[in-house]
Scaffold this motif. Structure first.
Motif, PDB file in Angstrom:
ATOM      1  N   ALA A 119       4.145  -0.927   6.563  1.00 27.24           N
ATOM      2  CA  ALA A 119       4.584   0.361   6.058  1.00 27.24           C
ATOM      3  C   ALA A 119       5.734   0.985   6.001  1.00 27.24           C
ATOM      4  CB  ALA A 119       3.272   1.284   7.390  1.00 27.24           C
ATOM      5  N   VAL A 120       6.192   0.394   6.701  1.00 22.55           N
ATOM      6  CA  VAL A 120       8.038   1.025   7.027  1.00 22.55           C
ATOM      7  C   VAL A 120       8.256   0.871   6.716  1.00 22.55           C
ATOM      8  CG1 VAL A 120       9.912   1.648   8.905  1.00 22.55           C
ATOM      9  CG2 VAL A 120       7.601   1.726   9.116  1.00 22.55           C
ATOM     10  N   SER A 121       8.850  -0.834   6.193  1.00 26.13           N
ATOM     11  CA  SER A 121       9.554  -2.072   4.859  1.00 26.13           C
ATOM     12  C   SER A 121       9.227  -0.876   3.520  1.00 26.13           C
ATOM     13  CB  SER A 121       9.693  -2.433   5.362  1.00 26.13           C
ATOM     14  OG  SER A 121       9.091  -3.352   6.353  1.00 26.13           O
ATOM     15  N   GLY A 122       7.905  -0.955   3.658  1.00 24.17           N
ATOM     16  CA  GLY A 122       7.137  -0.104   1.904  1.00 24.17           C
ATOM     17  C   GLY A 122       7.930   1.051   2.003  1.00 24.17           C
ATOM     18  N   ALA A 123       8.058   2.092   2.267  1.00 26.30           N
ATOM     19  CA  ALA A 123       8.220   3.594   2.475  1.00 26.30           C
ATOM     20  C   ALA A 123      10.244   2.885   2.631  1.00 26.30           C
ATOM     21  CB  ALA A 123       8.126   4.148   3.772  1.00 26.30           C
ATOM     22  N   ALA A 174       0.912  -1.062  -0.129  1.00 25.64           N
ATOM     23  CA  ALA A 174      -0.139  -0.127   0.293  1.00 25.64           C
ATOM     24  C   ALA A 174       0.347   1.440   0.124  1.00 25.64           C
ATOM     25  CB  ALA A 174      -1.094   0.340   0.963  1.00 25.64           C
ATOM     26  N   VAL A 175       2.016   1.633   0.682  1.00 20.19           N
ATOM     27  CA  VAL A 175       2.310   2.665   0.702  1.00 20.19           C
ATOM     28  C   VAL A 175       3.506   2.763   0.029  1.00 20.19           C
ATOM     29  CG1 VAL A 175       4.989   3.682   1.812  1.00 20.19           C
ATOM     30  CG2 VAL A 175       2.455   2.157   3.203  1.00 20.19           C
ATOM     31  N   SER A 176       4.189   1.475  -0.865  1.00 18.33           N
ATOM     32  CA  SER A 176       5.665   1.387  -2.317  1.00 18.33           C
ATOM     33  C   SER A 176       4.773   1.717  -2.929  1.00 18.33           C
ATOM     34  CB  SER A 176       6.178   0.103  -1.842  1.00 18.33           C
ATOM     35  OG  SER A 176       5.549  -0.767  -2.598  1.00 18.33           O
TER      36      SER A 176
END
Length: 133
Positions: free
Chosen positions: A45-49, A9-11
């Motif tokens: 979410a952090v990993s995607g960022a 979702a983030v990436s």
């Protein structure tokens, strides 16, 4: 809320900025969901960022020391901002539930934690990264 994990979702929000087709970034981010493959580690979410930061600033080999250092600095700043807001980057800590166990994963599903808590972490990760970029 459409079936993607938090990392996807983030990436995917930044796929165009990174010059990567959305389907490629979705595939690359798949394993980061559930605190990295349901291990309860770093929040998806952090990993995607962090994946996006690497795509935007990362090095392409051993000669890219400056790019690597900039990537680390941007990553550290992102993590510091996320921790200031939420206290941790640990999926287990954020959900107060260990997804690496059958019991924890079952509890998370039963209580709908990925539908109630995770969207806020995704939103915050996107907003933090947008402000930084």
């Amino acid at each position: 809320m459409q079936g993607c994990n938090c990392a996807q979702a983030v990436s995917s929000v930044f796929a165009r900025d990174a010059g990567v087709p959305e389907e490629v970034i979705l595939r690359a981010a798949t394993g980061f969901g559930g605190g990295v493959g349901h291990t309860g580690g770093a929040c998806g979410a952090v990993s995607g960022a962090v994946l996006v930061i690497g795509l935007l600033f990362g090095s392409t080999g051993p000669e890219g020391k400056e790019a690597k250092e900039r990537t680390y600095a941007v990553t550290q700043e992102f993590i510091a901002r996320f921790v200031r807001k939420h206290g941790t980057v640990s999926c287990t800590g954020l959900l107060d539930c260990n997804l690496s166990t059958d019991e924890g994963l079952g509890r998370a599903r039963e209580q709908g934690l990925t539908r109630t808590l995770c969207p806020g972490y995704v939103r915050d990760a996107v907003e933090i990264l947008e402000r930084m970029l």
